[in-house]
Motif scaffolding. Structure first.
Motif, PDB file in Angstrom:
ATOM      1  N   UNK A  38      -9.497  46.279 -34.530  1.00 66.04           N
ATOM      2  CA  UNK A  38      -8.102  45.832 -34.581  1.00 66.04           C
ATOM      3  C   UNK A  38      -8.042  44.310 -34.541  1.00 66.04           C
ATOM      4  N   UNK A  39      -8.815  43.691 -33.668  1.00 68.42           N
ATOM      5  CA  UNK A  39      -8.786  42.234 -33.569  1.00 68.42           C
ATOM      6  C   UNK A  39      -9.357  41.582 -34.824  1.00 68.42           C
ATOM      7  N   UNK A  40     -10.372  42.195 -35.422  1.00 66.33           N
ATOM      8  CA  UNK A  40     -10.908  41.723 -36.702  1.00 66.33           C
ATOM      9  C   UNK A  40      -9.787  41.671 -37.739  1.00 66.33           C
ATOM     10  N   UNK A  41      -8.988  42.727 -37.784  1.00 64.43           N
ATOM     11  CA  UNK A  41      -7.895  42.792 -38.753  1.00 64.43           C
ATOM     12  C   UNK A  41      -6.821  41.745 -38.456  1.00 64.43           C
ATOM     13  N   UNK A  42      -6.537  41.525 -37.178  1.00 65.72           N
ATOM     14  CA  UNK A  42      -5.564  40.493 -36.819  1.00 65.72           C
ATOM     15  C   UNK A  42      -6.035  39.125 -37.299  1.00 65.72           C
TER      16      UNK A  42
END
Length: 110
Positions: A38-42
Protein backbone atom coordinates in the motif's frame (compact mmCIF):
# COMPACT_ATOMS: atom_id res chain seq x y z
CA UNK A 1 -21.10 -1.01 1.16
CA UNK A 2 -17.45 -1.50 2.09
CA UNK A 3 -15.80 0.40 4.91
CA UNK A 4 -13.64 3.35 3.83
CA UNK A 5 -9.90 3.39 4.43
CA UNK A 6 -10.52 5.94 7.20
CA UNK A 7 -12.37 3.27 9.20
CA UNK A 8 -8.95 1.81 10.06
CA UNK A 9 -7.57 3.07 13.33
CA UNK A 10 -5.15 6.04 13.01
CA UNK A 11 -6.31 6.93 9.48
CA UNK A 12 -8.46 10.04 9.24
CA UNK A 13 -10.94 11.09 6.58
CA UNK A 14 -8.21 12.80 4.53
CA UNK A 15 -6.68 9.34 4.09
CA UNK A 16 -9.60 8.27 1.92
CA UNK A 17 -8.61 10.63 -0.91
CA UNK A 18 -4.88 9.92 -0.61
CA UNK A 19 -5.37 6.17 -0.75
CA UNK A 20 -7.98 6.47 -3.52
CA UNK A 21 -5.36 8.20 -5.74
CA UNK A 22 -3.29 5.06 -5.26
CA UNK A 23 -6.23 2.84 -6.27
CA UNK A 24 -7.05 1.77 -2.71
CA UNK A 25 -10.70 2.57 -2.01
CA UNK A 26 -11.66 0.40 0.95
CA UNK A 27 -10.28 -0.78 4.26
CA UNK A 28 -10.47 -4.35 2.97
CA UNK A 29 -8.31 -3.49 -0.06
CA UNK A 30 -5.74 -1.92 2.26
CA UNK A 31 -5.74 -4.96 4.55
CA UNK A 32 -5.36 -7.30 1.57
CA UNK A 33 -2.44 -5.34 0.10
CA UNK A 34 -0.70 -5.00 3.42
CA UNK A 35 1.22 -1.96 4.61
CA UNK A 36 4.32 -2.21 2.43
CA UNK A 37 2.55 -2.68 -0.91
CA UNK A 38 0.00 0.00 0.00
CA UNK A 39 2.77 2.44 0.88
CA UNK A 40 4.60 1.58 -2.36
CA UNK A 41 1.45 2.57 -4.24
CA UNK A 42 1.09 5.80 -2.27
CA UNK A 43 4.66 6.79 -3.09
CA UNK A 44 4.20 5.83 -6.75
CA UNK A 45 1.26 8.23 -7.01
CA UNK A 46 3.18 11.19 -5.60
CA UNK A 47 2.62 11.03 -1.85
CA UNK A 48 5.62 12.40 0.00
CA UNK A 49 7.36 9.86 2.23
CA UNK A 50 6.58 10.40 5.88
CA UNK A 51 7.68 7.88 8.49
CA UNK A 52 4.95 8.67 11.02
CA UNK A 53 2.25 8.22 8.37
CA UNK A 54 3.76 4.86 7.46
CA UNK A 55 4.02 3.48 10.95
CA UNK A 56 0.62 4.91 11.95
CA UNK A 57 -0.86 2.87 9.09
CA UNK A 58 1.06 -0.24 10.15
CA UNK A 59 -0.12 0.14 13.74
CA UNK A 60 -3.68 0.85 12.58
CA UNK A 61 -3.76 -2.30 10.49
CA UNK A 62 -2.85 -4.16 13.68
CA UNK A 63 -5.60 -2.34 15.60
CA UNK A 64 -3.04 -0.48 17.70
CA UNK A 65 -2.68 3.23 18.47
CA UNK A 66 -0.12 4.99 16.28
CA UNK A 67 2.17 5.80 19.21
CA UNK A 68 2.30 2.20 20.41
CA UNK A 69 5.36 1.56 18.25
CA UNK A 70 8.64 1.82 20.16
CA UNK A 71 12.14 0.41 20.52
CA UNK A 72 13.27 -2.40 18.25
CA UNK A 73 9.87 -2.65 16.58
CA UNK A 74 10.05 1.02 15.59
CA UNK A 75 13.64 0.58 14.39
CA UNK A 76 12.55 -2.35 12.21
CA UNK A 77 9.69 -0.30 10.76
CA UNK A 78 12.12 2.56 10.06
CA UNK A 79 14.30 0.14 8.09
CA UNK A 80 11.28 -1.06 6.07
CA UNK A 81 10.19 2.55 5.46
CA UNK A 82 13.68 3.58 4.34
CA UNK A 83 13.79 0.64 1.92
CA UNK A 84 10.39 1.58 0.46
CA UNK A 85 11.48 5.21 0.12
CA UNK A 86 14.73 4.22 -1.61
CA UNK A 87 12.87 1.89 -3.95
CA UNK A 88 10.42 4.66 -4.90
CA UNK A 89 13.24 7.15 -5.43
CA UNK A 90 15.06 4.75 -7.75
CA UNK A 91 11.92 4.41 -9.88
CA UNK A 92 11.43 8.17 -10.36
CA UNK A 93 12.06 9.43 -13.87
CA UNK A 94 15.27 11.51 -14.12
CA UNK A 95 13.37 14.77 -14.65
CA UNK A 96 11.52 14.22 -11.35
CA UNK A 97 14.86 13.79 -9.59
CA UNK A 98 16.14 17.00 -11.15
CA UNK A 99 13.03 18.87 -10.01
CA UNK A 100 13.59 17.55 -6.49
CA UNK A 101 17.20 18.76 -6.55
CA UNK A 102 16.16 22.18 -7.84
CA UNK A 103 13.47 22.40 -5.15
CA UNK A 104 15.99 21.41 -2.48
CA UNK A 105 18.34 24.24 -3.43
CA UNK A 106 15.52 26.76 -3.84
CA UNK A 107 15.38 27.06 -7.61
CA UNK A 108 12.00 26.67 -9.26
CA UNK A 109 10.79 26.76 -12.84
CA UNK A 110 9.27 30.04 -13.95
Amino acid sequence: MSDPVSSIRNLGEASDAVYARAGIHTAEELRTLGPDEAYRRLLATGSRPHFIAYYAMVMGLQGRPWNDCQGKEKDALRARFDALKSEASAKKPPEDKMEAILDAIGIRKA
